[in-house]
Design a protein around this motif. Structure first.
Motif, PDB file in Angstrom:
ATOM      1  N   GLY A  87       1.403   1.767  -5.975  1.00  0.00           N
ATOM      2  CA  GLY A  87       0.539   2.453  -5.378  1.00  0.00           C
ATOM      3  C   GLY A  87       1.123   2.965  -4.006  1.00  0.00           C
ATOM      4  O   GLY A  87       2.055   2.440  -3.567  1.00  0.00           O
ATOM      5  N   TYR A  88       0.631   4.166  -3.686  1.00  0.00           N
ATOM      6  CA  TYR A  88       1.494   4.810  -2.698  1.00  0.00           C
ATOM      7  C   TYR A  88       0.232   5.387  -1.527  1.00  0.00           C
ATOM      8  O   TYR A  88      -0.594   6.031  -2.020  1.00  0.00           O
ATOM      9  CB  TYR A  88       2.299   6.106  -3.042  1.00  0.00           C
ATOM     10  N   VAL A  89       0.502   4.988  -0.425  1.00  0.00           N
ATOM     11  CA  VAL A  89      -0.469   5.578   0.781  1.00  0.00           C
ATOM     12  C   VAL A  89       0.539   6.219   1.903  1.00  0.00           C
ATOM     13  O   VAL A  89       1.385   5.886   1.973  1.00  0.00           O
ATOM     14  CB  VAL A  89      -1.121   4.346   1.435  1.00  0.00           C
ATOM     15  N   PHE A  90       0.050   7.583   2.112  1.00  0.00           N
ATOM     16  CA  PHE A  90       0.954   8.295   3.113  1.00  0.00           C
ATOM     17  C   PHE A  90       0.091   8.502   4.276  1.00  0.00           C
ATOM     18  O   PHE A  90      -1.131   8.329   4.415  1.00  0.00           O
ATOM     19  CB  PHE A  90       1.287   9.616   2.501  1.00  0.00           C
ATOM     20  N   GLN A  91       0.939   9.123   5.261  1.00  0.00           N
ATOM     21  CA  GLN A  91       0.149   9.416   6.613  1.00  0.00           C
ATOM     22  C   GLN A  91      -0.878  10.439   6.113  1.00  0.00           C
ATOM     23  O   GLN A  91      -1.867  10.345   6.746  1.00  0.00           O
ATOM     24  CB  GLN A  91       1.366  10.149   7.566  1.00  0.00           C
ATOM     25  N   ALA A  92      -0.773  11.319   5.572  1.00  0.00           N
ATOM     26  CA  ALA A  92      -1.816  12.438   5.171  1.00  0.00           C
ATOM     27  C   ALA A  92      -2.557  11.992   3.902  1.00  0.00           C
ATOM     28  O   ALA A  92      -1.976  11.237   2.997  1.00  0.00           O
ATOM     29  CB  ALA A  92      -0.914  13.882   4.710  1.00  0.00           C
TER      30      ALA A  92
END
Ligand code: ADP
Ligand code: ADP
Length: 228
Positions: A87-92
């Motif tokens: 799973g990936y979470v970015f600043q945007a």
């Protein structure tokens, strides 16, 4: 080790313009632990995260997740790897603007053979009462919570977070980090997180300091105090 990174090297450019960004990274993260990557801008944190995430490739070395070696996978296998493990979470937040909170999270669930229960997850995220709003009706913190929901609903082995609080104020940032810790405790995902936020130090099991593409220091936080 659940996540095993061995002798990872990466350069960008060629000839005189060649920049060595990762110079032989060696790192292991145990299952269910929170590993924090710290280091000055340009030290290689995002590049390392992107290679583990299968969205960039290394020049040499290897990344092994749950016994599966990434190097040598073809595109189809890499896509499968990302679906199954990450799973990936970015600043945007990158939410879909015309879908509700619930629908944005459902997008993540479609990709999984074993998604989490969405009602329970909405409750963990504190989004139950906001589930029918669209992103433009939400605060930044609520949008990031939705993005975390979309990443975590497929119950990935590893959650990668790249500056998840980079666009948020101090108070909201602390809330988001606390939420990531709650998710870790409830669902047991291994988490690798890049952040400058000092509040992270209490929740990290392992703090890795990068400088100029090399690991300068690894600090194990044996005295970690579990939240609540
Ligand atoms: P950090 O996340 O620690 O700020 P990055 O991994 O983003 O560091 O970048 C490390 C170095 O690699 C920087 O010098 C950056 O300019 C360079 N870099 C990153 N991505 C690319 C790319 N796609 N092409 C060329 N250079 C890149
Ligand atoms: P958080 O819990 O993320 O800190 P806030 O206290 O900032 O949330 O926001 C409270 C309410 O105000 C939210 O339920 C949201 O609907 C609304 N709101 C906040 N910021 C915005 C915004 N930029 N645009 C639209 N609505 C917002």
């Amino acid at each position: 080790m659940f996540l095993e990174i061995e002798q990872l090297r990466k350069s960008y450019g060629t000839g005189e313009n060649k920049v060595e960004v990762l110079k032989g990274i060696q790192l292991g993260v145990e299952k269910g632990k929170i590993c924090v990557l710290l280091g000055p801008s340009g030290s290689g944190k995002s590049t390392l995260l992107n290679i583990v995430g299968g969205i960039d490739t290394a020049d040499s070395g290897s990344v092994t997740v749950a016994g599966e070696v990434m190097q040598g996978m073809n595109d189809r296998q890499l896509t499968e790897y990302r679906r199954k493990h990450l799973g990936y979470v970015f600043q945007a937040y990158n939410l879909i603007g015309n879908l509700t909170v619930r629908e944005n999270i459902e997008v993540g669930a479609y990709l999984s053979s074993q998604p989490l229960d969405i009602d329970e997850l909405l409750d963990v995220l504190g989004l139950t009462e906001h589930q029918n709003k669209i992103p433009s009706q939400l605060s930044g913190g609520q949008q990031q919570r939705t993005a975390i929901g979309r990443a975590i609903v497929k119950n990935p082995d590893i959650l990668l977070c790249d500056e998840p609080t980079g666009a948020l104020d101090y108070h909201t940032s602390k809330d988001i980090l606390a939420l990531i810790e709650r998710v870790n405790q409830k669902y047991g995902n291994t988490i690798v997180i890049v952040t400058h936020n000092d509040a992270i130090k209490n929740m990290a099991d392992q703090i890795v300091k990068l400088k100029d593409g090399q690991i300068q220091d690894v600090e194990m936080n044996a005295a970690k105090v579990p939240a609540e």
